[in-house]
Design an enzyme around this catalytic site. Sequence first.
Site, PDB file in Angstrom:
ATOM      1  N   ASP A  67       0.832  -1.196   0.000  1.00 42.15           N
ATOM      2  CA  ASP A  67       0.000   0.000   0.000  1.00 42.15           C
ATOM      3  C   ASP A  67       0.876   1.259   0.000  1.00 42.15           C
ATOM      4  OD1 ASP A  67      -2.198   1.623   0.109  1.00 42.15           O
ATOM      5  OD2 ASP A  67      -3.064   0.723   1.894  1.00 42.15           O
ATOM      6  N   ASP A  68       0.805   2.041  -1.074  1.00 45.28           N
ATOM      7  CA  ASP A  68       1.497   3.332  -1.170  1.00 45.28           C
ATOM      8  C   ASP A  68       3.020   3.219  -1.252  1.00 45.28           C
ATOM      9  OD1 ASP A  68      -1.047   4.319  -0.915  1.00 45.28           O
ATOM     10  OD2 ASP A  68      -0.655   5.572   0.830  1.00 45.28           O
ATOM     11  N   SER A  92      -8.544   0.976   4.564  1.00 46.03           N
ATOM     12  CA  SER A  92      -7.221   1.471   4.943  1.00 46.03           C
ATOM     13  C   SER A  92      -7.037   1.550   6.457  1.00 46.03           C
ATOM     14  CB  SER A  92      -6.977   2.854   4.330  1.00 46.03           C
ATOM     15  OG  SER A  92      -6.925   2.780   2.932  1.00 46.03           O
ATOM     16  N   HIS A  98     -10.655  -3.174   0.774  1.00 41.39           N
ATOM     17  CA  HIS A  98     -10.966  -1.826   0.290  1.00 41.39           C
ATOM     18  C   HIS A  98     -11.811  -1.772  -0.978  1.00 41.39           C
ATOM     19  CE1 HIS A  98      -9.394   2.569   0.742  1.00 41.39           C
ATOM     20  NE2 HIS A  98     -10.702   2.442   0.913  1.00 41.39           N
ATOM     21  N   CYS A 155      -6.139   3.889  -3.879  1.00 43.79           N
ATOM     22  CA  CYS A 155      -6.335   2.506  -3.432  1.00 43.79           C
ATOM     23  C   CYS A 155      -7.476   1.722  -4.083  1.00 43.79           C
ATOM     24  CB  CYS A 155      -6.556   2.490  -1.919  1.00 43.79           C
ATOM     25  SG  CYS A 155      -5.285   3.324  -0.966  1.00 43.79           S
ATOM     26  N   LYS A 190      -5.497  -6.012   3.285  1.00 50.50           N
ATOM     27  CA  LYS A 190      -6.451  -4.924   3.046  1.00 50.50           C
ATOM     28  C   LYS A 190      -7.321  -5.197   1.808  1.00 50.50           C
ATOM     29  CE  LYS A 190      -6.372  -0.108   1.496  1.00 50.50           C
ATOM     30  NZ  LYS A 190      -5.537   1.094   1.307  1.00 50.50           N
ATOM     31  N   ARG A 208      -7.357  -1.611  -6.796  1.00 50.59           N
ATOM     32  CA  ARG A 208      -7.747  -2.959  -6.387  1.00 50.59           C
ATOM     33  C   ARG A 208      -8.888  -3.492  -7.252  1.00 50.59           C
ATOM     34  NH1 ARG A 208      -5.101  -3.285  -1.193  1.00 50.59           N
ATOM     35  NH2 ARG A 208      -3.938  -1.328  -1.127  1.00 50.59           N
ATOM     36  N   ASP A 245      -0.108  -0.637  -4.953  1.00 51.71           N
ATOM     37  CA  ASP A 245      -1.429  -0.254  -5.464  1.00 51.71           C
ATOM     38  C   ASP A 245      -1.438   1.116  -6.126  1.00 51.71           C
ATOM     39  OD1 ASP A 245      -1.121   1.207  -3.097  1.00 51.71           O
ATOM     40  OD2 ASP A 245      -3.207   0.979  -2.491  1.00 51.71           O
ATOM     41  N   ASN A 246      -0.461   1.944  -5.827  1.00 50.06           N
ATOM     42  CA  ASN A 246      -0.319   3.260  -6.460  1.00 50.06           C
ATOM     43  C   ASN A 246       1.059   3.806  -6.102  1.00 50.06           C
ATOM     44  OD1 ASN A 246      -2.783   3.828  -4.094  1.00 50.06           O
ATOM     45  ND2 ASN A 246      -0.754   4.689  -3.755  1.00 50.06           N
ATOM     46  N   HIS A 300       1.177   2.268   4.203  1.00 48.19           N
ATOM     47  CA  HIS A 300       0.204   3.363   4.241  1.00 48.19           C
ATOM     48  C   HIS A 300       0.258   4.066   5.596  1.00 48.19           C
ATOM     49  CE1 HIS A 300      -3.728   5.350   4.160  1.00 48.19           C
ATOM     50  NE2 HIS A 300      -3.880   5.013   2.893  1.00 48.19           N
ATOM     51  N   LYS A 336       1.361   9.657  -5.323  1.00 42.47           N
ATOM     52  CA  LYS A 336       0.003   9.159  -5.108  1.00 42.47           C
ATOM     53  C   LYS A 336      -1.041  10.253  -5.346  1.00 42.47           C
ATOM     54  CE  LYS A 336      -3.085   7.179  -1.620  1.00 42.47           C
ATOM     55  NZ  LYS A 336      -3.217   6.634  -0.258  1.00 42.47           N
TER      56      LYS A 336
END
Length: 477
Positions: free
Chosen positions: A39-40, A157, A134, A78, A132, A82, A288-289, A236, A306
């Site tokens: 994540d991130d 998140s 989301h 996010c 996660k 996904r 994811d980003n 994240h 992001k």
Amino acid sequence: MSNSLSRLLAFLLLVSFLAAPSFAQEPALKPNFVVINIDDLGYADIEPFGSEINRTPNLNAMADEGMKLTCFYAAPVCSPSRAALMTGSYPKRSLTIPHVLFPANAEGLNPNEVTIAELMKEQGYATGIIGKWHLGDQPEFLPTKQGFDYYYGLPYSNDMGPAEDGVKSNYGAPLPKTKGKGQPPLPLMRNETVLQRVLAKDQTELVTNYTHEAIKFINAHQEEPFFLYLPHSAVHFPLYPGDAFRGKNEHGLYNDWVEEVDWSVGQVLKTLKDLGLDERTLVIFTSDNGGQTRFGAINKPLRAGKGTTYEGGMRVPTIVRWPGKVPAGSSSDEVVGMIDVLPTLVRLAGGKAPADRKIDGGDIGAILAGDKDAKSPHDVFYFYRGFDLEAVRSGPWKLRLKEGELYNLKEDISEAKNVAADHADVVERLQKIAAEMESDLGVKKIGPGCRPLGMAKNPEPLIGYDGTVREGFVPQK
């Protein structure tokens, strides 16, 4: 049998063997799949992609034994990213939302969407998600209703909860008070049961717990093909590296957590090796980003991060490992992304992508196999931020529509030099391509190619503001 007939049969067998895809598998030897989604994570946060401050020996080994995908696109944030992974479609097509999903939203990934997990189950796979989700926290949107046999993790998140629980501040920082009503408590779940309310201490244990759950899942399903989706809550905000990693990197909590994620990858790969599953398992590591630079992420040499459709917001560090199938120490700069995971893995599993709806992704198996003639399945790639089409790419050319800026990404990966004035013909061609999307996904508004969003009636939080767990989600006595 005559000699001529024998020779004919031998010839036909040889032709069928040579014509088969290089990743073809016998039914009894179907490959396993592990998709690790951070994540991130920034583009240059790990050593294989240029980090000079984080130690990532396990990811170094994974890159040495596999392939780096240096032009792998996710989405700016996010939930859309996904959705692309789960459905093989552009986020605006399968999850038409302006930003991300929040606790107790009525919206979610429509149960009528066909997910990668559902397609794997059709091929006899055990399916699990640990981490996660989301894509909606209402009952009809949970992973167990979207093709997963097993679920352990957070429904959204790790920053979505009341401030006094530690979800709005990093490890060791004073716990602020929630202003106004705030968000409901953050739940940790197993399948459709709420295990507990997540507090600051629990955040420090997320990577370890996810890793142990992943190892248990692999052990439990080692005798059958499995699809394991491991979307970490790290890195994240808020930043909560575990006790064994906190303070080990001189650059701070974010970097500690990157190194803990690397440890987790090593544990998963070691488990596969110890169980003799190495050569039967394709592992994807991605994000994811793009990274959040204000929290410590590094996206260099990419621009921005992001939340944007610049390269730093959507191009993410990705490594694919499959001993004997994916060439060791290799790299590809072909345009690929989250939308390609479903059609690629499902084909390797022996299935097919859904034919009753538009799938934007393509099969990149030949690229992963190291075929030098293999090309991206995307003549054009579309950069959406929410409902808005902000940029289009064709070959090396990327046009930012609102700004009218043109970049040659082959020569200028940093998007530093606008060359629109020198290439009016390219600008005109890409503007026309973008305009044609009005009749499909829409350029700003919701277009006819967008599929219905899932909508729940009377949405409620999984844990109420008073701490009461929603009816039906309490562990059975």
